[in-house]
Design an enzyme around this catalytic site. Structure first.
Site, PDB file in Angstrom:
ATOM      1  N   THR A  45     -19.918  40.552   4.388  1.00 40.14           N
ATOM      2  CA  THR A  45     -19.784  39.207   3.856  1.00 40.14           C
ATOM      3  C   THR A  45     -21.190  38.615   3.782  1.00 40.14           C
ATOM      4  O   THR A  45     -22.119  39.103   4.424  1.00 40.14           O
ATOM      5  CB  THR A  45     -18.847  38.364   4.746  1.00 40.14           C
ATOM      6  OG1 THR A  45     -19.225  38.512   6.109  1.00 40.14           O
ATOM      7  CG2 THR A  45     -17.392  38.788   4.564  1.00 40.14           C
ATOM      8  N   GLY A  66     -17.980  34.506   4.036  1.00 37.53           N
ATOM      9  CA  GLY A  66     -16.556  34.583   4.378  1.00 37.53           C
ATOM     10  C   GLY A  66     -15.732  33.385   3.939  1.00 37.53           C
ATOM     11  O   GLY A  66     -14.732  33.541   3.226  1.00 37.53           O
ATOM     12  N   ASP A  71     -14.365  37.262   2.690  1.00 36.96           N
ATOM     13  CA  ASP A  71     -13.335  38.030   3.397  1.00 36.96           C
ATOM     14  C   ASP A  71     -12.345  38.620   2.398  1.00 36.96           C
ATOM     15  O   ASP A  71     -11.926  39.770   2.519  1.00 36.96           O
ATOM     16  CB  ASP A  71     -12.581  37.150   4.401  1.00 36.96           C
ATOM     17  CG  ASP A  71     -13.456  36.645   5.534  1.00 36.96           C
ATOM     18  OD1 ASP A  71     -14.391  37.367   5.934  1.00 36.96           O
ATOM     19  OD2 ASP A  71     -13.197  35.528   6.019  1.00 36.96           O
TER      20      ASP A  71
END
EC number: 4.2.3.3
Length: 152
Positions: A45, A66, A71
């Site tokens: 990430t 993220g 994610d």
């Protein structure tokens, strides 16, 4: 669901993810295992990827951060069979705004049967496994059969 197999090559595609309070620990872990990790393809990430690359000099393909969708990008790569291993140092004591994304990422890693390390000890066990640098067969859901059955 019916299963099929996927060949995981000796050169692994490894995703690195860490919550803010765990980024230093992940960078230290990568630095310790740099010699072994340099033979594999690394993804991460956003912030984590840039920090790992700066700290170790290893090439890392960085997704978005993220909370901004990184994610989910890693999860998509897992679903496509493009990630073989997830190293995710997460902080179970602090809630993050994107907790549903975290749960989805861990769920996809489980669905697609890839190894997941959520802490240093587990990551150490995985990287020292005799399977780490070998080609292996893993069982995964047979999505093509699933799709055929759904479209009948």
């Amino acid at each position: 669901m019916d299963q099929t197999t996927r060949t995981v090559q000796a050169q692994k595609h490894i995703a690195l993810v860490a919550h803010d309070h765990c980024k230093t620990s992940l960078m230290q872990w990568v630095a310790i295992h740099k010699e072994k990790l340099q033979h594999h393809i690394l993804y991460a990430t956003g912030t984590t990827g840039h920090l790992v690359q700066r700290a170790t000099g290893l090439p890392v393909t960085a997704m978005m951060s993220g909370p901004m969708g990184g994610d989910q990008q890693v999860g998509a790569l897992i679903s496509e069979g493009r990630i073989d291993l997830l190293i995710f140092f997460w902080d179970p004591l602090n809630a993050v705004p994107h907790d549903p994304d975290v749960k989805a990422l861990l769920r996809l890693a489980t669905v697609w049967n890839i190894p997941v390390a959520t802490n240093r000890t587990t990551a150490d066990f995985i990287i020292h496994s005799p399977l780490f640098d070998r080609q292996v067969e893993i069982e995964i859901p047979d999505y093509q059969l699933y799709l055929q059955q759904r479209l009948k």
